[in-house]
Design an enzyme around this catalytic site. Structure first.
Site, PDB file in Angstrom:
ATOM      1  N   SER A  43       0.858  -1.223  -0.209  1.00  0.00           N
ATOM      2  CA  SER A  43       0.061   0.606  -0.202  1.00  0.00           C
ATOM      3  C   SER A  43       0.963   1.128   0.293  1.00  0.00           C
ATOM      4  O   SER A  43       1.720   1.093   0.524  1.00  0.00           O
ATOM      5  CB  SER A  43      -0.871   0.291   1.079  1.00  0.00           C
ATOM      6  N   ASP A  44       0.415   2.472  -0.776  1.00  0.00           N
ATOM      7  CA  ASP A  44       1.242   3.455  -0.186  1.00  0.00           C
ATOM      8  C   ASP A  44       0.760   3.994   1.058  1.00  0.00           C
ATOM      9  O   ASP A  44      -0.169   3.386   1.448  1.00  0.00           O
ATOM     10  CB  ASP A  44       0.381   4.380  -1.948  1.00  0.00           C
ATOM     11  N   LYS A  45       1.594   5.014   1.592  1.00  0.00           N
ATOM     12  CA  LYS A  45       0.943   5.718   2.504  1.00  0.00           C
ATOM     13  C   LYS A  45       0.293   7.066   2.191  1.00  0.00           C
ATOM     14  O   LYS A  45      -0.739   6.995   2.839  1.00  0.00           O
ATOM     15  CB  LYS A  45       2.205   6.301   3.357  1.00  0.00           C
ATOM     16  N   LYS A 339       8.933   0.194  -7.212  1.00  0.00           N
ATOM     17  CA  LYS A 339       8.019  -0.669  -6.773  1.00  0.00           C
ATOM     18  C   LYS A 339       7.721  -1.918  -7.646  1.00  0.00           C
ATOM     19  O   LYS A 339       7.643  -3.310  -6.785  1.00  0.00           O
ATOM     20  CB  LYS A 339       7.170   0.712  -6.163  1.00  0.00           C
ATOM     21  N   THR A 356      -1.349  -0.785  -4.616  1.00  0.00           N
ATOM     22  CA  THR A 356      -1.959   0.726  -4.784  1.00  0.00           C
ATOM     23  C   THR A 356      -0.951   1.079  -5.798  1.00  0.00           C
ATOM     24  O   THR A 356       0.265   1.107  -5.351  1.00  0.00           O
ATOM     25  CB  THR A 356      -2.759   0.786  -3.106  1.00  0.00           C
TER      26      THR A 356
END
Length: 625
Positions: A43-45, A339, A356
């Site tokens: 997940s992105d933050k 990524k 994501t």
């Protein structure tokens, strides 16, 4: 089974509709089931685990003096207060720093109201509309708090050139005319911007190591830290230089992006469901680790893997990169290409990965992951086109709800398959026994067609509407390479098929021995098979839960399907023409009650199997210990 493709399609379509209600838009139908199978969420933050409302809370000047900033989000009515003795030199540096953040900026913050004239920044009635990245918006709000007219900045300070923000560069720059001078304004990550500087705005010596220590200290407190710098140039053509150099360091800004209140609970649900959650961000390692600890993604002993470390490991070989990726759940200062490397390594390790993304550069990772999840609010069109799912509210909790719905869909598909395969196998068992014992055909082809399409065809579609059982997120995800016909499915199909086939064969033989003609014996056998399917659909509602633990009216459509199937068959017994074609006839209430009693034995058999299976599952953890 004739109804299987339609029933599975209905189950997936229902899952798509249910996901839409929890802010998950499905672009590819098969992704409904895939999301429920994922074992790892990358997940992105920003905006996913946080609310994406960055606010500058602290400003740290090169001389160590700091300023605190009040206000939250897009509220421009905050105050900038000195934490030290007020110094005129500080005020000039502070103003230059804030102006740099205002001009090296690609966002827009506009005010809309019903008033016929352009409202001032102090106007309180109306609505603020924001366009652009959260970092840029935070600097526009900061400029408004300082007194800059942020809405007319491009007119007051005409832009001569621009270097837009790119994640690979980690900075943005703008050249503007300020008071008859041409000035380059730069803001970005401290690691990237500080090497571009050779002096600082205050009289102190430019101590880059000390500044890095300040960045780490702020990061450990959960702040997102950006550095700002500027330099006068002799002509505007320098605005198009590839990378600014010889800049004057102006100071650091510390921003807070609050965590989503529901993010912790959602991650906790993932842990209970044996789903690993990792954070992949471009933020400073200390900031990422601080927030990861708060969310229970990382522990006190956890390490952070940075983009530079990934590059080093990749040069050392595949094994080194694989071990590095497996060593942590927190990745910081990661570029989009890195990524993709992380996702590839996770897939090679056997994980079923959901990832994501929101930017153009995230497209390769979204395509390569098993389930690509694009952000609906801040995501680009390229990211959405590269994904299977779109989260309309950019909220991590919505992903978890999507996983839950995906598991419900997969369970419902298994229920439909179990119902249709076991009843079909029961019919085959009935015919095999009749052939082996040299008896007449127990059912004619037209009767089989009636049984499969009219009675079973109603209930299998209704079974696709089954609601959640309540323990979907309490179970681990299924192994990615597991087939739908696992051991549990095979056991249940064989036990129920043999039970239905043998009991139906016994009733057929018994009727013949009592002197019934073949047509009457087939009529009784066909009615028993219809009753079997009505009862068997109740067994199909769960693989492990007893039917006595399930809400009886939890699926009204299924109850309607059972009653409709039985009513249609009874009506066929009395309908002229149809009863001749099907070779059926009315039965007495005693006969119907006797056949129902036999059909109910199927519940006893399936309940005993569920009890035995659950007992084995309870004992298994003790053996592992």
């Amino acid at each position: 089974p004739e109804g299987l493709p339609a029933a599975i399609t209905v189950a997936l379509a229902i899952g798509m509709r249910r996901m839409a209600k929890v802010n998950v838009i499905v672009r590819k139908l098969i992704a409904v089931e895939s999301l429920g199978s994922c074992t790892y969420i990358a997940s992105d933050k920003t905006g996913t685990l946080t609310v994406n409302e960055l606010t500058v809370k602290k400003i740290l000047l090169p001389n160590g003096h700091s300023y605190s900033v009040s206000g939250e989000g897009l509220d421009i009515h905050g105050v900038i207060c000195s934490d030290n003795i007020d110094n005129p030199e500080d005020r000039d540096t502070l103003k230059t720093l804030i102006r740099t953040g205002l001009l090296a900026n690609e966002a827009r913050l506009t005010f809309a109201s019903d008033l016929p004239y352009e409202p001032s920044v102090s106007q309180k009635n109306g609505t603020w509309h924001s366009y652009g990245d959260g970092v840029d918006l935070a600097f526009l709000v900061l400029a408004a708090k300082q007194g800059f007219d942020h809405q007319r900045a491009h007119i007051i300070y005409p832009e001569q050139g621009r270097i837009p923000y790119e994640s690979e560069n980690a900075y943005s720059a703008s050249t503007n005319r300020v008071h008859n001078e041409v000035v380059i304004h730069v803001k970005g990550s401290a690691e990237r911007l500080l090497p571009m500087c050779n002096s600082c705005a205050t009289t102190e010596k430019f101590d880059i190591d000390n500044i890095y220590q300040q960045v780490d200290a702020l990061g450990q407190q959960g702040y997102r830290v950006l550095a700002l710098a500027s330099r006068r140039v002799t002509d505007a053509s320098q605005a198009h230089m590839e990378q600014p150099q010889n800049l004057t360091f102006l100071g650091l800004t510390a921003m807070i992006d609050p965590l989503r209140p529901e993010a912790y609970q959602a991650i906790n649900q993932c842990h209970h469901a044996n789903i690993t959650v990792a954070m992949i961000t471009g933020d400073h390692p200390q900031t990422a680790l601080s927030l990861a600890k708060e969310l229970d993604i990382a522990t006190e002993d956890s390490m952070v893997v940075t983009g530079k470390e990934i590059d080093v490991a990749a040069k050392q070989g595949h094994q080194a990169l694989s071990e590095l990726v497996a060593s942590t759940h927190v990745f910081a200062r990661v570029e989009p290409s890195q990524k993709l490397q992380i996702i590839q390594q996770l897939i090679e390790c056997g994980e079923f990965v959901a990832v994501t993304g929101d930017g153009v550069n995230d497209a390769p990772a979204l395509r390569h992951a098993h389930v690509g999840i694009a952000m609906g609010k801040r995501g680009t069109d390229v990211a959405r086109e590269s994904s299977e799912l779109i989260i309309t509210d950019d909220n991590f909790a919505s992903i978890v709800q999507g996983i839950k719905q995906g598991r419900i869909v997969y369970n419902n598909i298994r229920k439909v398959v179990f119902l249709l395969i076991s009843t079909g196998a029961a019919e085959i068992t009935l015919f095999i026994l009749s052939v082996l014992f040299g008896l007449p055909l127990p059912l004619f082809p037209i009767q089989l067609l009636w049984l499969n399409l009219v009675t079973n065809g109603i209930q299998d579609v209704a079974l696709a509407f089954e609601p959640e059982e309540g323990n979907e997120l309490a179970r681990p995800p299924r192994p990615p390479n597991e087939t739908i016909f696992n051991r549990l499915m095979l056991e249940r199909v064989l036990i129920n098929a043999v039970a239905m086939g043998c009991l139906a064969f016994a009733v057929f033989v018994y009727c013949l021995e009592l002197g019934y003609n073949e047509a009457s014996a087939r009529n009784i056998t066909l009615l028993l098979m219809v009753l079997f399917e009505n009862v068997h659909v109740l067994n199909s509602r769960s693989e492990t839960q007893s039917i006595f633990q399930q809400p009886f009216f939890g699926n009204p459509l299924l109850l309607f399907g059972m009653l409709a199937a039985q009513a249609i068959h009874i009506a066929a017994m009395y309908t002229p023409g149809l009863k001749t074609i099907l070779q059926v006839e009315p039965v007495t209430l005693l006969q119907w009650s006797s056949l129902l009693s036999i059909a109910l034995l199927l519940i006893v058999i399936d309940e005993l199997h569920k009890y035995r299976y659950n007992q084995k599952q309870t004992v298994k953890p003790k053996k592992d210990l």
